[in-house]
Design a protein around this motif. Sequence first.
Motif, PDB file in Angstrom:
ATOM      1  N   VAL A   1      45.467 -25.228 -13.791  1.00 51.09           N
ATOM      2  CA  VAL A   1      46.497 -26.240 -13.595  1.00 51.09           C
ATOM      3  C   VAL A   1      46.162 -27.016 -12.329  1.00 51.09           C
ATOM      4  O   VAL A   1      45.547 -26.493 -11.401  1.00 51.09           O
ATOM      5  N   ILE A   2      46.568 -28.272 -12.328  1.00 49.91           N
ATOM      6  CA  ILE A   2      46.308 -29.134 -11.176  1.00 49.91           C
ATOM      7  C   ILE A   2      47.526 -30.002 -10.902  1.00 49.91           C
ATOM      8  O   ILE A   2      48.167 -30.505 -11.829  1.00 49.91           O
ATOM      9  N   THR A   3      47.838 -30.172  -9.640  1.00 47.11           N
ATOM     10  CA  THR A   3      48.917 -31.071  -9.241  1.00 47.11           C
ATOM     11  C   THR A   3      48.330 -32.446  -8.937  1.00 47.11           C
ATOM     12  O   THR A   3      47.195 -32.559  -8.472  1.00 47.11           O
ATOM     13  N   GLY A   4      49.098 -33.488  -9.212  1.00 46.22           N
ATOM     14  CA  GLY A   4      48.601 -34.837  -8.960  1.00 46.22           C
ATOM     15  C   GLY A   4      47.364 -35.159  -9.773  1.00 46.22           C
ATOM     16  O   GLY A   4      46.448 -35.823  -9.295  1.00 46.22           O
ATOM     17  N   GLY A   5      47.346 -34.701 -11.011  1.00 40.35           N
ATOM     18  CA  GLY A   5      46.147 -34.862 -11.844  1.00 40.35           C
ATOM     19  C   GLY A   5      46.136 -36.085 -12.733  1.00 40.35           C
ATOM     20  O   GLY A   5      45.257 -36.227 -13.575  1.00 40.35           O
ATOM     21  N   ALA A   6      47.099 -36.992 -12.569  1.00 38.51           N
ATOM     22  CA  ALA A   6      47.205 -38.137 -13.477  1.00 38.51           C
ATOM     23  C   ALA A   6      46.223 -39.254 -13.163  1.00 38.51           C
ATOM     24  O   ALA A   6      45.922 -40.082 -14.026  1.00 38.51           O
TER      25      ALA A   6
ATOM     26  N   GLY B   1      42.462 -36.287  -8.676  1.00 42.44           N
ATOM     27  CA  GLY B   1      43.059 -35.278  -9.539  1.00 42.44           C
ATOM     28  C   GLY B   1      42.670 -35.452 -10.994  1.00 42.44           C
ATOM     29  O   GLY B   1      42.371 -34.475 -11.690  1.00 42.44           O
ATOM     30  N   LYS B   2      42.654 -36.685 -11.451  1.00 39.95           N
ATOM     31  CA  LYS B   2      42.256 -36.968 -12.832  1.00 39.95           C
ATOM     32  C   LYS B   2      40.798 -36.588 -13.052  1.00 39.95           C
ATOM     33  O   LYS B   2      40.450 -35.986 -14.085  1.00 39.95           O
ATOM     34  N   GLY B   3      39.948 -36.926 -12.088  1.00 44.33           N
ATOM     35  CA  GLY B   3      38.528 -36.579 -12.210  1.00 44.33           C
ATOM     36  C   GLY B   3      38.309 -35.087 -12.286  1.00 44.33           C
ATOM     37  O   GLY B   3      37.466 -34.598 -13.061  1.00 44.33           O
ATOM     38  N   ILE B   4      39.061 -34.329 -11.495  1.00 49.00           N
ATOM     39  CA  ILE B   4      38.946 -32.875 -11.529  1.00 49.00           C
ATOM     40  C   ILE B   4      39.421 -32.339 -12.878  1.00 49.00           C
ATOM     41  O   ILE B   4      38.765 -31.486 -13.487  1.00 49.00           O
TER      42      ILE B   4
ATOM     43  N   ILE C   1      48.661 -30.307 -16.192  1.00 47.86           N
ATOM     44  CA  ILE C   1      48.826 -31.272 -15.091  1.00 47.86           C
ATOM     45  C   ILE C   1      50.313 -31.449 -14.800  1.00 47.86           C
ATOM     46  O   ILE C   1      51.103 -31.686 -15.718  1.00 47.86           O
ATOM     47  N   ILE C   2      50.681 -31.359 -13.529  1.00 49.56           N
ATOM     48  CA  ILE C   2      52.017 -31.735 -13.088  1.00 49.56           C
ATOM     49  C   ILE C   2      51.885 -32.898 -12.120  1.00 49.56           C
ATOM     50  O   ILE C   2      51.081 -32.856 -11.183  1.00 49.56           O
ATOM     51  N   ASP C   3      52.649 -33.952 -12.368  1.00 50.70           N
ATOM     52  CA  ASP C   3      52.520 -35.169 -11.575  1.00 50.70           C
ATOM     53  C   ASP C   3      53.810 -35.975 -11.696  1.00 50.70           C
ATOM     54  O   ASP C   3      54.492 -35.909 -12.722  1.00 50.70           O
TER      55      ASP C   3
ATOM     56  N   ILE D   1      44.699 -25.615  -8.839  1.00 51.51           N
ATOM     57  CA  ILE D   1      44.152 -26.618  -7.935  1.00 51.51           C
ATOM     58  C   ILE D   1      45.303 -27.446  -7.394  1.00 51.51           C
ATOM     59  O   ILE D   1      45.974 -28.174  -8.130  1.00 51.51           O
ATOM     60  N   ASN D   2      45.548 -27.308  -6.100  1.00 54.98           N
ATOM     61  CA  ASN D   2      46.587 -28.083  -5.418  1.00 54.98           C
ATOM     62  C   ASN D   2      45.973 -29.390  -4.912  1.00 54.98           C
ATOM     63  O   ASN D   2      45.072 -29.367  -4.070  1.00 54.98           O
ATOM     64  N   ASN D   3      46.469 -30.491  -5.421  1.00 57.80           N
ATOM     65  CA  ASN D   3      45.883 -31.790  -5.083  1.00 57.80           C
ATOM     66  C   ASN D   3      46.916 -32.853  -4.741  1.00 57.80           C
ATOM     67  O   ASN D   3      46.624 -33.792  -3.984  1.00 57.80           O
ATOM     68  N   ALA D   4      48.132 -32.741  -5.263  1.00 53.40           N
ATOM     69  CA  ALA D   4      49.143 -33.782  -5.085  1.00 53.40           C
ATOM     70  C   ALA D   4      49.425 -34.053  -3.609  1.00 53.40           C
ATOM     71  O   ALA D   4      49.574 -33.118  -2.816  1.00 53.40           O
ATOM     72  N   ALA D   5      49.498 -35.321  -3.254  1.00 54.85           N
ATOM     73  CA  ALA D   5      49.757 -35.685  -1.858  1.00 54.85           C
ATOM     74  C   ALA D   5      50.281 -37.106  -1.779  1.00 54.85           C
ATOM     75  O   ALA D   5      50.003 -37.941  -2.643  1.00 54.85           O
ATOM     76  N   ILE D   6      51.053 -37.367  -0.715  1.00 52.53           N
ATOM     77  CA  ILE D   6      51.478 -38.719  -0.384  1.00 52.53           C
ATOM     78  C   ILE D   6      51.007 -39.036   1.027  1.00 52.53           C
ATOM     79  O   ILE D   6      50.747 -38.123   1.824  1.00 52.53           O
ATOM     80  N   GLY D   7      50.886 -40.329   1.338  1.00 53.35           N
ATOM     81  CA  GLY D   7      50.307 -40.734   2.617  1.00 53.35           C
ATOM     82  C   GLY D   7      51.274 -40.709   3.786  1.00 53.35           C
ATOM     83  O   GLY D   7      51.138 -39.917   4.716  1.00 53.35           O
ATOM     84  N   GLY D   8      52.257 -41.574   3.745  1.00 52.00           N
ATOM     85  CA  GLY D   8      53.218 -41.633   4.831  1.00 52.00           C
ATOM     86  C   GLY D   8      52.666 -42.152   6.138  1.00 52.00           C
ATOM     87  O   GLY D   8      53.173 -41.832   7.216  1.00 52.00           O
ATOM     88  N   PHE D   9      51.607 -42.975   6.073  1.00 49.61           N
ATOM     89  CA  PHE D   9      51.019 -43.527   7.296  1.00 49.61           C
ATOM     90  C   PHE D   9      51.985 -44.539   7.906  1.00 49.61           C
ATOM     91  O   PHE D   9      52.434 -45.470   7.242  1.00 49.61           O
TER      92      PHE D   9
END
Length: 241
Positions: A8-13, A17-20, A33-35, A81-89
Amino acid sequence: MQQERVMVITGGAKNIGKGIALEFLNNGWKVGIIDLDEQGLKEFPISEDLLTYWGDVSDECAVKDFYGKVKSRFGRLDVLINNAAIGGFKDFLQLSVAEWSRVIQVNLTGYFLMARFGVPLILENPGTGAIINISSTRALMSEPGNEAYSASKAGILGLTHALANSLGPKIRVNAVCPGWILHEDEIISEKEHSQHLVGRAGTIKDIAQLVFFLADEEKSGFITGQHFVIDGGMTKKMIYL
């Protein structure tokens, strides 16, 4: 006959994440995939080996429900696989507590929740499992306005070696720290490519192949608690102005 493996992968859309996810699908794995990117999930290539779920990784109920569907559909879990992230810059003096908290909730607490409720499913298997956490070179170096993102990505490295201690020897846990990775259809100048010691920016495939290696018990079974910088040498390049 070997049991079919499930990841399973987060942020895989989309993007990394999609490439993985595609790397694993193309190598015969079942993938969940959870996204939160509903459109990206709808546009993901259809496969009988794929489960997509629209949900927020920082929401405990959504994470539990996702894993329930993974178990119902595939019956097991081998790799997370933990991948989901947001920037917040944002300028530090303009960064609100709510904005800070949201980045930490998604980028760090989301990783914890996915591990906390995914590990029991992995442990049901007779063999070994793996967790790969996608961090960033910003866990190791920064630019102005990176406080929330960099703190979350550095926290992932601490979570990684802590989990490796808690879950070994049954589950190996490692992290990947990508540098400048070109997103889907992204084009940059030759000057920007040349900043890298290898002469180019990274590709999604670069990350996907490293993650796939770390998921393979036969190839990386003696590796755990580590983080791998994959940045074309940028963190080793000194720049004087």
